[in-house]
Design a protein around this motif. Structure first.
Motif, PDB file in Angstrom:
ATOM      1  N   THR A 283       0.825  -1.211   0.000  1.00 28.99           N
ATOM      2  CA  THR A 283       0.000   0.000   0.000  1.00 28.99           C
ATOM      3  C   THR A 283       0.857   1.258   0.000  1.00 28.99           C
ATOM      4  O   THR A 283       0.354   2.353  -0.259  1.00 28.99           O
ATOM      5  N   VAL A 284       2.148   1.080   0.330  1.00 32.19           N
ATOM      6  CA  VAL A 284       3.079   2.217   0.336  1.00 32.19           C
ATOM      7  C   VAL A 284       4.278   1.833  -0.532  1.00 32.19           C
ATOM      8  O   VAL A 284       4.830   0.729  -0.404  1.00 32.19           O
ATOM      9  N   THR A 285       4.651   2.747  -1.411  1.00 29.49           N
ATOM     10  CA  THR A 285       5.766   2.501  -2.339  1.00 29.49           C
ATOM     11  C   THR A 285       6.686   3.704  -2.362  1.00 29.49           C
ATOM     12  O   THR A 285       6.226   4.855  -2.259  1.00 29.49           O
ATOM     13  N   GLY A 286       7.954   3.465  -2.502  1.00 27.49           N
ATOM     14  CA  GLY A 286       8.920   4.558  -2.673  1.00 27.49           C
ATOM     15  C   GLY A 286      10.132   4.096  -3.474  1.00 27.49           C
ATOM     16  O   GLY A 286      10.623   2.983  -3.254  1.00 27.49           O
ATOM     17  N   CYS A 287      10.580   4.915  -4.406  1.00 26.98           N
ATOM     18  CA  CYS A 287      11.803   4.629  -5.168  1.00 26.98           C
ATOM     19  C   CYS A 287      12.909   5.559  -4.702  1.00 26.98           C
ATOM     20  O   CYS A 287      12.656   6.704  -4.304  1.00 26.98           O
ATOM     21  N   SER A 288      14.130   5.063  -4.761  1.00 28.11           N
ATOM     22  CA  SER A 288      15.260   5.892  -4.320  1.00 28.11           C
ATOM     23  C   SER A 288      15.340   7.154  -5.164  1.00 28.11           C
ATOM     24  O   SER A 288      15.120   7.131  -6.375  1.00 28.11           O
ATOM     25  N   ASN A 289      15.628   8.266  -4.477  1.00 27.46           N
ATOM     26  CA  ASN A 289      15.704   9.536  -5.209  1.00 27.46           C
ATOM     27  C   ASN A 289      16.912   9.594  -6.135  1.00 27.46           C
ATOM     28  O   ASN A 289      16.933  10.351  -7.098  1.00 27.46           O
ATOM     29  N   ASP A 290      17.944   8.763  -5.871  1.00 24.93           N
ATOM     30  CA  ASP A 290      19.166   8.798  -6.675  1.00 24.93           C
ATOM     31  C   ASP A 290      19.290   7.493  -7.465  1.00 24.93           C
ATOM     32  O   ASP A 290      18.971   6.410  -6.961  1.00 24.93           O
ATOM     33  N   ASN A 291      19.718   7.633  -8.696  1.00 32.28           N
ATOM     34  CA  ASN A 291      20.025   6.430  -9.475  1.00 32.28           C
ATOM     35  C   ASN A 291      21.525   6.171  -9.401  1.00 32.28           C
ATOM     36  O   ASN A 291      22.324   7.051  -9.055  1.00 32.28           O
ATOM     37  N   PHE A 292      21.914   4.955  -9.722  1.00 33.15           N
ATOM     38  CA  PHE A 292      23.312   4.577  -9.591  1.00 33.15           C
ATOM     39  C   PHE A 292      23.630   3.506 -10.619  1.00 33.15           C
ATOM     40  O   PHE A 292      22.736   2.834 -11.162  1.00 33.15           O
ATOM     41  N   ALA A 293      24.899   3.336 -10.896  1.00 34.30           N
ATOM     42  CA  ALA A 293      25.359   2.315 -11.844  1.00 34.30           C
ATOM     43  C   ALA A 293      25.929   1.129 -11.081  1.00 34.30           C
ATOM     44  O   ALA A 293      26.528   1.283 -10.019  1.00 34.30           O
ATOM     45  N   ILE A 294      25.717  -0.040 -11.653  1.00 36.45           N
ATOM     46  CA  ILE A 294      26.371  -1.257 -11.162  1.00 36.45           C
ATOM     47  C   ILE A 294      27.315  -1.680 -12.288  1.00 36.45           C
ATOM     48  O   ILE A 294      26.872  -2.182 -13.315  1.00 36.45           O
ATOM     49  N   ARG A 295      28.577  -1.415 -12.096  1.00 32.82           N
ATOM     50  CA  ARG A 295      29.536  -1.564 -13.200  1.00 32.82           C
ATOM     51  C   ARG A 295      30.315  -2.878 -13.093  1.00 32.82           C
ATOM     52  O   ARG A 295      30.425  -3.468 -12.007  1.00 32.82           O
ATOM     53  N   PRO A 296      30.890  -3.329 -14.224  1.00 34.12           N
ATOM     54  CA  PRO A 296      31.841  -4.447 -14.137  1.00 34.12           C
ATOM     55  C   PRO A 296      33.022  -4.048 -13.258  1.00 34.12           C
ATOM     56  O   PRO A 296      33.385  -2.867 -13.169  1.00 34.12           O
ATOM     57  N   ASN A 297      33.628  -5.033 -12.646  1.00 40.03           N
ATOM     58  CA  ASN A 297      34.778  -4.754 -11.789  1.00 40.03           C
ATOM     59  C   ASN A 297      36.003  -4.370 -12.595  1.00 40.03           C
ATOM     60  O   ASN A 297      36.720  -3.431 -12.254  1.00 40.03           O
ATOM     61  N   THR A 298      36.245  -5.091 -13.701  1.00 34.99           N
ATOM     62  CA  THR A 298      37.431  -4.816 -14.517  1.00 34.99           C
ATOM     63  C   THR A 298      37.237  -5.400 -15.906  1.00 34.99           C
ATOM     64  O   THR A 298      36.337  -6.213 -16.144  1.00 34.99           O
ATOM     65  N   LEU A 299      38.076  -4.957 -16.832  1.00 37.76           N
ATOM     66  CA  LEU A 299      38.115  -5.512 -18.186  1.00 37.76           C
ATOM     67  C   LEU A 299      39.290  -6.482 -18.208  1.00 37.76           C
ATOM     68  O   LEU A 299      40.448  -6.086 -18.388  1.00 37.76           O
ATOM     69  N   ALA A 300      38.988  -7.751 -17.971  1.00 32.93           N
ATOM     70  CA  ALA A 300      40.020  -8.768 -17.765  1.00 32.93           C
ATOM     71  C   ALA A 300      40.413  -9.436 -19.086  1.00 32.93           C
ATOM     72  O   ALA A 300      39.809  -9.202 -20.130  1.00 32.93           O
ATOM     73  N   SER A 301      41.459 -10.263 -19.003  1.00 31.81           N
ATOM     74  CA  SER A 301      41.963 -11.031 -20.157  1.00 31.81           C
ATOM     75  C   SER A 301      42.267 -10.112 -21.334  1.00 31.81           C
ATOM     76  O   SER A 301      42.041 -10.456 -22.495  1.00 31.81           O
ATOM     77  N   PHE A 302      42.815  -8.942 -21.029  1.00 30.44           N
ATOM     78  CA  PHE A 302      43.107  -7.928 -22.039  1.00 30.44           C
ATOM     79  C   PHE A 302      44.349  -8.342 -22.821  1.00 30.44           C
ATOM     80  O   PHE A 302      45.406  -8.606 -22.242  1.00 30.44           O
ATOM     81  N   ALA A 303      44.225  -8.419 -24.156  1.00 35.31           N
ATOM     82  CA  ALA A 303      45.349  -8.844 -24.986  1.00 35.31           C
ATOM     83  C   ALA A 303      45.253  -8.200 -26.358  1.00 35.31           C
ATOM     84  O   ALA A 303      44.162  -7.946 -26.871  1.00 35.31           O
ATOM     85  N   VAL A 304      46.433  -7.935 -26.951  1.00 34.80           N
ATOM     86  CA  VAL A 304      46.536  -7.400 -28.310  1.00 34.80           C
ATOM     87  C   VAL A 304      47.351  -8.401 -29.130  1.00 34.80           C
ATOM     88  O   VAL A 304      48.489  -8.706 -28.779  1.00 34.80           O
ATOM     89  N   THR A 305      46.761  -8.909 -30.214  1.00 34.85           N
ATOM     90  CA  THR A 305      47.386  -9.982 -30.981  1.00 34.85           C
ATOM     91  C   THR A 305      47.176  -9.764 -32.477  1.00 34.85           C
ATOM     92  O   THR A 305      46.407  -8.902 -32.903  1.00 34.85           O
ATOM     93  N   ASP A 306      47.846 -10.595 -33.274  1.00 34.46           N
ATOM     94  CA  ASP A 306      47.612 -10.609 -34.718  1.00 34.46           C
ATOM     95  C   ASP A 306      47.926 -11.997 -35.262  1.00 34.46           C
ATOM     96  O   ASP A 306      48.410 -12.870 -34.542  1.00 34.46           O
ATOM     97  N   THR A 307      47.648 -12.189 -36.552  1.00 30.78           N
ATOM     98  CA  THR A 307      48.056 -13.413 -37.247  1.00 30.78           C
ATOM     99  C   THR A 307      49.399 -13.206 -37.912  1.00 30.78           C
ATOM    100  O   THR A 307      50.302 -14.035 -37.824  1.00 30.78           O
ATOM    101  N   ASP A 308      49.547 -12.097 -38.604  1.00 33.94           N
ATOM    102  CA  ASP A 308      50.827 -11.686 -39.166  1.00 33.94           C
ATOM    103  C   ASP A 308      50.850 -10.174 -39.176  1.00 33.94           C
ATOM    104  O   ASP A 308      49.928  -9.539 -38.679  1.00 33.94           O
ATOM    105  N   TRP A 309      51.890  -9.601 -39.760  1.00 30.40           N
ATOM    106  CA  TRP A 309      52.096  -8.157 -39.577  1.00 30.40           C
ATOM    107  C   TRP A 309      51.096  -7.270 -40.302  1.00 30.40           C
ATOM    108  O   TRP A 309      51.137  -6.056 -40.163  1.00 30.40           O
ATOM    109  N   GLN A 310      50.144  -7.872 -41.023  1.00 29.11           N
ATOM    110  CA  GLN A 310      49.115  -7.041 -41.623  1.00 29.11           C
ATOM    111  C   GLN A 310      47.712  -7.648 -41.510  1.00 29.11           C
ATOM    112  O   GLN A 310      46.772  -7.163 -42.130  1.00 29.11           O
ATOM    113  N   THR A 311      47.574  -8.687 -40.668  1.00 30.35           N
ATOM    114  CA  THR A 311      46.298  -9.379 -40.549  1.00 30.35           C
ATOM    115  C   THR A 311      45.954  -9.597 -39.083  1.00 30.35           C
ATOM    116  O   THR A 311      46.801  -9.983 -38.288  1.00 30.35           O
ATOM    117  N   ALA A 312      44.672  -9.362 -38.739  1.00 30.22           N
ATOM    118  CA  ALA A 312      44.198  -9.592 -37.374  1.00 30.22           C
ATOM    119  C   ALA A 312      44.164 -11.088 -37.073  1.00 30.22           C
ATOM    120  O   ALA A 312      44.115 -11.920 -37.975  1.00 30.22           O
TER     121      ALA A 312
END
Length: 770
Positions: A283-312
């Motif tokens: 019978t009574v409802t209330g929403c928080s006056n502030d909104n917030f984000a729930i974010r990922p903790n980190t961007l893991a397994s980060f890697a930069v690679t290729d097949t050869d010097w001109q191909t991904a």
């Protein structure tokens, strides 16, 4: 105990759980083990008595279930049916022996222990207020499982629900650090998979203060508040917000501000809390006056690679910071970047809701000469999909190496005003080294177009032709700019210093003629290639001593032709070949061709097939004898005097006198030597193709008629036509003729006669005056 034995009790709060310890007296027949099953019932007392209730709800005794308004309560421990443990507050029945039975959370129940006549069985029943009306009395009784009532009820247990405090006017939630008494506050960015701790508050009816007397169980829901299309209602909620999670169990208020905690495994850029009361039928409802984000903790397994010097691809890791060797990748060519957005759980899981596009943050990768302080543009080229990034179109437009970190500073933008960058930003952690990038190709552009001239005739003011086989070089040296480029054509300015690998040997110069004719390029030396520091560019300049010639066909004279000579310039960096990658080459070589007509000459681009001709001569023995020496060229059908030749020059030491007859004539007609010109006289350039060659009169005078053989040594050095070997060969092979044998590779010769009255055959009239 809520009250003394056989005394009505009152619950302390709405929705409270309570226990009923109850005795059943056996009066007539012994009750064997499991001799009878029972069930608990309740009724609204109303205005009557427990024995005769009137007007209550329910109006008649009703079986207690897990869903009735007075319901069985399921506690974690003890378990339903567990043996009862007695305590000092248990009820008694005179001096009767009490036989402990069981703890019960559901109907039906029986007696696991026998109860003889005159003894009492004792049960413990777990119950709760499950939405019962406030300030209402309820009565309990036990009946047989068939519904048959017992013989006698000495006491009916009674419970009265609490009188609730004033209902709240609404709810809010904020950080636990919010000041006491505050009715609004912020909720900072939270991390998925980690414990989220907040305070929930109940507001008074005016929503102007915390309702400190409110106590009760509420329902708390985490909402996805990204969709704001719905209208904002009086409870600060929108119908377009959807439920992400409902906290379990339902939390309870005790004093108007109480802590709550929960964990949300996935990520959301915009969330709010919704609190409702009562939990089952709000019978009574209330929403928080502030909104917030729930974010990922980190961007893991980060890697930069290729097949050869001109191909991904994922074959090689691009983490080379060395200035030479190792894996390299062409600037502007695609490579692969991978990462997973994970939560903060003990075993991190991918946050599949994350679809962000983080920014690439570049920094200096260290002390290596490949790590520069200036960077080119890094393009990630893709966004996360279901929490995972696999970009096969990433590119970097510069040369060198760098440190790379992915940073998403926008996902939690709803918290920009209340959370620090460190709290909001999602990063890939410590930066990783990425590299080394090299130019994709080189561009070569003209700076100075070449102009050609014939060698050995610098003193000759005009020249309209060059002899075939005669070497020529530069009057104006060609120059060009070399630029290291990425695949899109931008200059890689960081290709400098230790990364600049071009040397003089990196330039390739190729001459060609149209129509195709063989060329002698043995006189082409290495050009000069130098870097313009810090620009990714350099310069090329041909060697000033370069010499080239059209190959003379000594078997078949060629008709005159105009040169259409071109010089093609390209450069390449093969320094990476040792790393099994290849050569950085010129995409489009630079062609110097005078706009299509061939490289210009300083004065005339015609080439002629030449020969030098000596003619026999005679004359008195007491004067100099002219010798006819003519420069001729092939007209197409024969040879003619090359009247355009004003540049060819000889010196006396190019000639040889031999075959003196009589032999004693050699003392008067001396061949040139290292220290003397002998009896040969010639000076200056030819005029209209004719030289001023003379044999000086014999000295001492020679009385008898005599002859001598004269030849012009056109070889480069000793060798060639061995029949004529001068002390100083003229180095003019391009003027040899077919004077003997089948080929035009012989030095010219003639016979001079002294002491005869005959006259040279090329004179019409000859007279001597004394």
């Amino acid at each position: 105990p809520l009250a003394a034995q056989d005394t009505a009790a009152t619950l302390g709060s709405t929705g409270a759980a309570f226990r009923l310890r109850m005795l059943l007296h056996v009066a007539v027949v012994n009750l064997a083990i499991s001799g009878q099953a029972f069930k608990l019932q309740f009724v609204g007392k109303g205005t009557g008595t427990c024995a005769a209730p009137t007007g209550g709800t329910p109006a008649a005794y009703t079986d207690v279930t897990a869903a009735t308004i007075i319901a069985y309560n399921n506690n974690a421990t003890p378990a339903d049916g567990a043996a009862l443990t007695a305590n000092a507050s248990d009820p008694t029945h005179g001096g009767d022996t009490v036989v402990n039975q069981t703890y019960e959370e559901l109907n039906n129940f029986t007696n696991p222990a026998a109860i003889n006549i005159g003894r009492d069985g004792k049960w413990d029943l777990a119950l709760k207020d499950n939405g019962a009306a406030a300030s209402t009395t309820y009565c309990f009784r036990v009946v047989k499982d068939s519904g048959a009532v017992l013989d006698t009820y000495l006491v009916y247990p009674e419970i009265t629900t609490t009188t609730p405090p004033p209902p709240p006017g609404g709810f809010n939630a904020y950080e636990t650090s919010t000041a006491p008494g505050a009715i609004t506050g912020v909720i900072k960015t939270k991390i998925a998979g980690s414990t989220i701790s907040l305070d929930m508050i109940a507001l008074n009816v005016a929503k102007a203060a915390i309702e400190t007397t409110f106590a009760g169980t509420v329902r708390v829901e985490v909402l996805n508040a990204s969709d704001n299309s719905g209208a904002l209602d009086a409870n600060s909620c929108r119908p377009s917000w959807t439920v992400i999670q409902t906290l379990s169990p339902d939390p309870a208020f005790t004093d108007g501000r109480d802590p709550i905690s929960f964990t949300q495994a996935n990520s959301y850029p915009n969330a709010r809390l919704r609190i409702t009361f009562p939990a089952g039928a709000p019978t009574v409802t209330g929403c928080s006056n502030d909104n917030f984000a729930i974010r990922p903790n980190t961007l893991a397994s980060f890697a930069v690679t290729d097949t050869d010097w001109q191909t991904a691809g994922t074959v090689r890791t691009l983490n080379n910071t060395g200035a030479a060797g190792g894996n390299v990748h062409k600037a502007g060519r695609p490579f692969t970047v991978r990462a997973d957005a994970v939560n903060g759980a003990g075993t991190p899981a991918v946050t599949t809701n994350y679809t962000g596009t983080p920014a690439a943050v570049l920094s200096d990768c260290g002390a290596s000469s490949a790590c520069l302080a200036t960077f080119g543009t890094f393009t990630l080229g893709a966004s996360f999909v279901a929490g995972q990034l696999t970009s096969n179109v990433a590119d970097y437009i510069e040369a060198g190496s760098f440190a790379l970190q992915l940073v998403d500073a926008t996902f939690a933008s709803v918290d920009n005003a209340d959370s620090t960058p460190l709290e909001r930003e999602i990063t890939s952690g410590a930066a990783i080294n990425v590299g080394r990038f090299v130019p994709d190709h080189f561009d070569v552009t003209s700076v100075t177009a070449p102009v050609l001239r014939t060698f050995n005739d610098a003193a000759c003011a005009t020249r309209s032709f060059t002899y075939i086989g005669q070497r020529f070089g530069y009057a104006t040296i060609p120059a060009a700019m070399i630029a290291a480029k990425n695949s899109s054509g931008g200059t890689t300015a960081n290709y400098t210093g230790a990364l600049w690998k071009l040397t003089n040997a990196s330039a390739s110069q190729t001459f060609a003629n149209s129509p195709v004719m063989p060329l002698d390029t043995a006189g082409i030396a290495a050009p000069t290639v130098s870097e313009t520091a810090g620009t990714g560019t350099g310069t090329y300049a041909a060697n000033a001593s370069d010499a080239i010639a059209f190959v003379r066909d000594n078997a078949t004279p060629q008709a005159p032709f105009n040169s259409n000579l071109s010089l093609t310039l390209s450069v390449s960096d093969a320094a990476e070949a040792g790393a099994s990658q290849g050569t950085i080459a010129t995409a489009t070589p630079l062609v110097f061709n005078g706009g299509g007509g061939g490289i210009a000459f300083d004065s005339g681009a015609e080439f002629r097939y030449g020969q030098a001709r000596l003619a026999n001569a005679s004359g008195p023995g007491n004067i100099d004898v002219p010798i006819a020496l003519r420069m001729e060229y092939r007209t197409g059908t024969g040879f003619a005097i090359n009247v355009a030749d004003h540049c060819t020059a000889f010196v006396p030491k190019n000639f040889v006198l031999s075959g003196h007859n009589p032999a004693g004539f050699s003392g008067s007609m001396v061949t040139p030597s290292a220290g003397s010109n002998g009896n040969v006289s010639i000076s200056g350039n030819v005029a209209a193709g004719v030289a001023n060659l003379r044999l000086l009169k014999p000295s001492p005078a020679f009385a008898a008629p005599a002859t001598v053989r004269i030849c012009l040594d056109l070889d480069i050095a000793a060798g060639g036509d061995t029949s004529c070997q001068a002390v100083t060969p003229a180095n003019k092979l391009h003027l040899q003729g077919r004077w003997s044998g089948a080929n035009y590779d012989k030095d010219p010769g003639a016979t001079a006669t002294f002491g005869l009255h005959g006259q040279p055959r090329n004179f019409i009239f000859f007279r001597e005056n004394y």
